[in-house]
Structure formats: structure tokens, C-alpha cells
Write a protein that holds these residues in place. Structure first.
Motif, PDB file in Angstrom:
ATOM      1  N   ARG A  66       7.538 -13.049  -8.822  1.00  0.00           N
ATOM      2  CA  ARG A  66       6.859 -11.964  -9.518  1.00  0.00           C
ATOM      3  C   ARG A  66       5.406 -12.350  -9.846  1.00  0.00           C
ATOM      4  O   ARG A  66       4.493 -11.527  -9.773  1.00  0.00           O
ATOM      5  N   GLN A  67       5.199 -13.606 -10.208  1.00  0.00           N
ATOM      6  CA  GLN A  67       3.865 -14.070 -10.592  1.00  0.00           C
ATOM      7  C   GLN A  67       2.872 -14.043  -9.437  1.00  0.00           C
ATOM      8  O   GLN A  67       1.674 -13.875  -9.643  1.00  0.00           O
ATOM      9  N   VAL A  68       3.371 -14.210  -8.206  1.00  0.00           N
ATOM     10  CA  VAL A  68       2.468 -14.218  -7.045  1.00  0.00           C
ATOM     11  C   VAL A  68       2.560 -12.932  -6.238  1.00  0.00           C
ATOM     12  O   VAL A  68       1.956 -12.825  -5.173  1.00  0.00           O
ATOM     13  N   SER A  69       3.327 -11.959  -6.737  1.00  0.00           N
ATOM     14  CA  SER A  69       3.505 -10.715  -5.990  1.00  0.00           C
ATOM     15  C   SER A  69       2.182  -9.977  -5.816  1.00  0.00           C
ATOM     16  O   SER A  69       1.320  -9.987  -6.705  1.00  0.00           O
ATOM     17  N   VAL A  70       2.048  -9.331  -4.666  1.00  0.00           N
ATOM     18  CA  VAL A  70       0.863  -8.527  -4.371  1.00  0.00           C
ATOM     19  C   VAL A  70       0.984  -7.196  -5.106  1.00  0.00           C
ATOM     20  O   VAL A  70       2.014  -6.527  -5.024  1.00  0.00           O
ATOM     21  N   LYS A  71      -0.051  -6.821  -5.812  1.00  0.00           N
ATOM     22  CA  LYS A  71      -0.060  -5.531  -6.506  1.00  0.00           C
ATOM     23  C   LYS A  71      -0.548  -4.462  -5.534  1.00  0.00           C
ATOM     24  O   LYS A  71      -1.730  -4.379  -5.232  1.00  0.00           O
ATOM     25  N   GLU A  72       0.394  -3.684  -5.026  1.00  0.00           N
ATOM     26  CA  GLU A  72       0.077  -2.642  -4.052  1.00  0.00           C
ATOM     27  C   GLU A  72       0.557  -1.299  -4.584  1.00  0.00           C
ATOM     28  O   GLU A  72       1.682  -1.185  -5.080  1.00  0.00           O
ATOM     29  N   GLY A  73      -0.268  -0.278  -4.469  1.00  0.00           N
ATOM     30  CA  GLY A  73       0.023   1.004  -5.094  1.00  0.00           C
ATOM     31  C   GLY A  73       0.768   2.008  -4.250  1.00  0.00           C
ATOM     32  O   GLY A  73       1.005   3.126  -4.697  1.00  0.00           O
ATOM     33  N   GLY A  74       1.143   1.647  -3.046  1.00  0.00           N
ATOM     34  CA  GLY A  74       1.827   2.580  -2.162  1.00  0.00           C
ATOM     35  C   GLY A  74       1.171   2.601  -0.800  1.00  0.00           C
ATOM     36  O   GLY A  74       0.325   1.751  -0.477  1.00  0.00           O
ATOM     37  N   LEU A  75       1.544   3.592   0.009  1.00  0.00           N
ATOM     38  CA  LEU A  75       1.041   3.697   1.377  1.00  0.00           C
ATOM     39  C   LEU A  75       0.433   5.079   1.604  1.00  0.00           C
ATOM     40  O   LEU A  75       1.094   6.095   1.379  1.00  0.00           O
ATOM     41  N   ALA A  76      -0.821   5.097   2.064  1.00  0.00           N
ATOM     42  CA  ALA A  76      -1.505   6.355   2.367  1.00  0.00           C
ATOM     43  C   ALA A  76      -1.580   6.552   3.870  1.00  0.00           C
ATOM     44  O   ALA A  76      -1.839   5.609   4.620  1.00  0.00           O
ATOM     45  N   LEU A  77      -1.362   7.789   4.307  1.00  0.00           N
ATOM     46  CA  LEU A  77      -1.563   8.163   5.702  1.00  0.00           C
ATOM     47  C   LEU A  77      -2.978   8.705   5.822  1.00  0.00           C
ATOM     48  O   LEU A  77      -3.349   9.636   5.093  1.00  0.00           O
ATOM     49  N   VAL A  78      -3.781   8.113   6.704  1.00  0.00           N
ATOM     50  CA  VAL A  78      -5.179   8.529   6.827  1.00  0.00           C
ATOM     51  C   VAL A  78      -5.472   9.008   8.247  1.00  0.00           C
ATOM     52  O   VAL A  78      -4.750   8.680   9.187  1.00  0.00           O
ATOM     53  N   ASP A  79      -6.570   9.769   8.378  1.00  0.00           N
ATOM     54  CA  ASP A  79      -6.979  10.245   9.693  1.00  0.00           C
ATOM     55  C   ASP A  79      -8.048   9.333  10.278  1.00  0.00           C
ATOM     56  O   ASP A  79      -8.362   8.273   9.715  1.00  0.00           O
ATOM     57  N   SER A  80      -8.650   9.734  11.387  1.00  0.00           N
ATOM     58  CA  SER A  80      -9.609   8.891  12.102  1.00  0.00           C
ATOM     59  C   SER A  80     -10.885   8.633  11.314  1.00  0.00           C
ATOM     60  O   SER A  80     -11.632   7.716  11.636  1.00  0.00           O
ATOM     61  N   LYS A  81     -11.115   9.417  10.255  1.00  0.00           N
ATOM     62  CA  LYS A  81     -12.290   9.216   9.404  1.00  0.00           C
ATOM     63  C   LYS A  81     -11.946   8.448   8.133  1.00  0.00           C
ATOM     64  O   LYS A  81     -12.819   8.207   7.298  1.00  0.00           O
ATOM     65  N   GLY A  82     -10.671   8.111   7.985  1.00  0.00           N
ATOM     66  CA  GLY A  82     -10.234   7.392   6.798  1.00  0.00           C
ATOM     67  C   GLY A  82      -9.853   8.300   5.646  1.00  0.00           C
ATOM     68  O   GLY A  82      -9.546   7.822   4.546  1.00  0.00           O
TER      69      GLY A  82
END
Length: 439
Positions: A66-82
Motif C-alpha cells: 500500500r505504501q508504494v502503490s501508484v495513485k491512479e485515478g482511473g482510465l480515460a478513453l481519448v481520441d487522436s487529439k488527446g
């Protein structure tokens, strides 16, 4: 009765298995050989799921994860422009199934280091460290955990009472048990079953993946992103709270030329293959990721697949983790498969008072329900990660947006259990670990 045990491979399985063995019986003599000069601290972001969570808790290591876990907020689907088209959130409630981003996202090197340090904490002497792997054979006769780096196995010869092992330094030593924890291309597996049969146990998903890191830029936040390019290709970008950004290139193709350019090939050849396939793909590929690919020193590429071994044991030799039951990265269960395998094998050895043949047969039988569940591919995977047509990509983005905007995804993860197929962690009081409690 204490055993003399050889473990081949010092990734996740090896140190975990060594720690479990020593805690159940401090008299065991455990040697781990690793072909690299030291523990590998690099590698992509992995996750801890299902039975892997209570196993780490029973080992007293979950808080370290838990102490070294990566803090990631989820997954976004993006288009060719981001531009973000839809977002899959995380489930950090402690209940229900994990989403793409699990509660325990961790860099592979951090998890390996936690397990390695745990194994050495339980050892009676320090690791042999870097070098040519040379070691006095008499040092393996007493209890303890020992690491030998820069050495690998060239031959295995067994009888009813033990296994004679020949190493790359020309020495031969005898063990009561040999455990192969050497990955999806396991040389141990091929020595056990024969080159052709052992190699054929790896079933390709016809997906190739490349991983490397680039310098973090201001726009790189805690939200992971996936860009579907089309023609079976996609790009992931993951940063979280790290000072660097991970780039993951994924390509689904049955091209024999691509396969031959990737599988067990030199890094430069692999880089050329991915550059050719992804050049001009859009988003940040040409402006940022191609340069990063060329300059990367941590580049890693391979084919994705699953190992379908009818049996994980033969005589006094057993296989663990990817060597026996590779689930593939697209299931998110690779780390958990390594841990449940080590836990079950160590548990059966302790339960059967180190009667190796009986314990191995019990391990082979009892691990199967967990592997069947772990290897199940989610509907549409891996195609949904590597779509072909722009129409399919647009449809996926719309469906994800609709499901998440109505919060139907929250209901799904709430109702779904994280213990795959309803299987609970098996209980082995003989391992002398903390009580079996869920996360």
C-alpha cells in the motif's frame, strides 16, 4: 523433515515461495538462482487482485504494498487529439470487483523488492549478491535462503529421491525439490516436458506489447489514458503519482513477421518493429513517444499469451506462476497467479510433512480451479483493447460514456465479487502465517 530446495527465477514467485517455505519450516535449505546479475527493479505497472490481496496480508506485507502503490485515478478513453471521450473510475471501496485500475497498483520492481527483502529477513545468512554465481556447495547444506545471481540451469536429471541439477558454471548439485519460476518462456518447463511439447504449452493471443518510460510532462496526471488507433493497435499512457510516464504499445496481429521480430529478439530489432507499426498513429506518438522509444533504456517487448500446462509437476519438479499458468497481462491476474501458486505449493509441502511426491500431486490438483478462473478472458478481450475499425472505436467510447454517466458501472463492480468464481483463499495453518482475513 527439512528439505533442500532449488527455485529457478527471482521474480515474484521465487522470493514469495522462499519466504513461505522458511516461515513454515526454518530448517529448509532454499537456493534461488537468477540469470540476471541482481534482482530486477524495473518493469511495468502491475496490480494485486483477488486471492493475492489476502496472501500478502497473511505474509504481513500488504501495508508495504500500500505504501508504494501508484495513485491512479482511473482510465480515460481519448481520441487522436488527446480529448477525453469517457472515463472508467476506480473501486477503492474495499468491496466488490476491481476495475481496470485496482486498489493495489504497484510497479513490478517495487513488489519484487518487497518480496525479496521479506525473504532475506527470514534468511540465516545474506544473499550471495552480484558476481559470477560461484558458491561453495557446502553452504547449501544448512538451513537458510540463498540467492545465486548470474547463473542458470542447463540440465535436470531426477530419480525417485531427488533431482540432479547442472548449472552454467559446470557444477552439479542435488536437491529434494526443484521449482521452476522462470516465466512464460520457462526453460524449466521445456526441460521437463521436452522442447516442442513444453514450448507448445504457450498459447498466443496474437497480441504484442511494448513497454518503456518517458519523461513526465505537465499534462501527465493521475488519470491513465488509452488511445485506440485502429487496425488492431492502441497506446496506453500511465503516470499516476510517479516522476515518470509509462508508455505501453499494444498490437494485435497474426503477422508471422511481427512475431519473429518480437519474441526473444534483441531490443533494437523489437524497437524497429514497433516504430514501423506505430509511426504516424496520432495523439503523442510522433511528437513524443517515438523519440522516447528510440532513447529508452528500459524498453521491454513480448508476445502476450497463456500457458496451458496439463500438469504443473513431473516427479520432483514443479512449475510456478507464468511458467505453469501464465494468465497474460490482459487478465490483470498475473501477479495473483504467482502468489496463489507459491502459497498453495508451500502449503501442500507443509501439510504433507515435506512428502514431496504427495505434496506435488496435491498442489497440481488443488491449484487448477484457481487457474481456470484466473485465465478466463473478459468478454471481448483482447479485441476490445485493440479494435480494428473507427466505427467500433466510436461505439466503444459511446457505450463507456453511457455506462459511466449513468453510474451503471458502479453497480456492476458492487455486485461482482473480487474472489473469482466465488473461490476463497485456501487455508493452510501449517504455513504459520497470520489469520486468513480478506482485504
Amino acid at each position: 523433515m527439512p528439505l533442500k530446495i532449488l527455485i529457478i527465477g527471482a521474480g515474484i514467485c521465487g522470493p514469495a515461495m522462499a519466504t513461505l517455505l522458511r516461515r513454515s519450516d526454518p530448517g529448509h535449505s532454499v537456493t534461488i538462482v537468477e540469470r540476471y546479475p541482481e534482482i530486477r527493479h524495473n518493469g511495468l505497472q502491475i496490480d494485486l487482485r483477488a486471492w493475492g490481496i489476502p496472501i500478502m496480508k497473511r505474509l504481513g506485507l500488504l501495508e508495504k504494498v500500500r505504501q508504494v502503490s501508484v495513485k491512479e485515478g482511473g482510465l480515460a478513453l481519448v481520441d487522436s487529439k488527446g480529448k477525453i471521450k469517457a472515463v472508467l473510475g476506480i473501486n477503492d471501496s474495499g468491496a466488490g470487483a476491481q476495475s481496470f485500475t485496482s486498489e493495489f497498483e504497484v510497479m513490478r520492481g517495487d513488489l519484487v523488492n518487497i518480496l525479496y527483502e521479506a525473504s532475506m529477513k527470514d534468511a540465516d545468512e545474506p544473499a550471495t549478491g552480484k558476481g559470477d554465481g560461484a558458491q561453495d556447495p557446502r553452504e547449501e547444506d544448512g538451513p537458510g535462503i540463498r540467492y545465486r545471481f548470474n547463473v542458470s540451469v542447463t540440465a535436470l536429471a531426477q530419480d525417485e529421491k531427488g533431482v540432479d541439477v547442472t548449472f552454467t558454471d559446470g557444477t552439479t548439485r542435488r536437491y529434494d525439490l526443484v521449482v521452476g519460476a522462470d516465466g512464460q518462456w520457462s526453460k524449466t518447463r521445456r526441460m521437463m516436458f521436452g522442447e516442442d511439447i513444453g514450448g507448445a504449452m504457450f498459447r498466443r493471443l496474437h497480441v504484442h506489447i511494448a513497454y518503456y518510460t518517458v519523461k513526465r510532462e505537465p499534462g501527465d496526471d493521475e488519470l491513465a489514458r488509452i488511445y485506440h488507433i485502429g487496425n488492431g493497435r492502441s497506446i496506453f499512457r500511465r503516470t499516476g503519482d510517479r516522476p515518470f510516464t509509462q508508455v505501453i504499445l499494444m498490437a494485435r496481429t497474426e503477422s508471422e513477421e511481427m512475431r519473429q521480430a518480437i519474441e526473444r529478439q534483441p531490443v533494437e530489432k523489437q524497437k524497429e518493429a514497433f516504430e514501423k507499426l506505430f509511426k504516424g498513429a496520432g495523439w503523442q506518438m510522433d511528437s513524443r513517444f517515438l523519440q522516447g522509444l528510440r532513447e529508452s533504456t528500459d524498453f521491454y517487448a513480448d508476445s502476450l499469451g497463456q500457458v496451458k500446462a496439463p500438469h504443473a509437476v513431473k516427479g520432483r519438479i514443479a512449475l510456478l506462476g507464468d511458467a505453469a499458468h501464465c494468465a497474460s497481462a490482459v487478465t490483470g491476474m498475473g501477479t495473483t497467479v504467482s502468489l496463489i501458486g507459491a502459497y498453495t505449493l508451500a502449503g501442500e509441502l507443509a501439510r504433507h510433512n515435506d512428502d514431496v511426491p504427495t505434496a506435488l500431486q496435491a498442489y497440481d490438483a488443488n491449484i487448477k480451479p484457481y487457474i481456470i478462473e484466473a485465465q478466463k478472458l473478459t468478454l471481448g478481450v483482447p479485441h476490445i483493447l485493440t479494435l480494428d475499425s473507427q466505427w467500433a472505436i466510436a461505439l466503444l467510447r459511446f457505450v463507456v460514456w453511457l455506462v459511466t454517466s449513468t453510474k451503471f458501472d458502479k453497480l456492476i463492480v458492487k455486485l461482482a465479487g473480487e474472489n473469482k468464481g466465488g473461490l476463497q483463499l485456501p487455508d493452510y495453518p501449517e504455513l504459520k502465517l497470520a489469520p486468513a482475513t480478506e482485504n
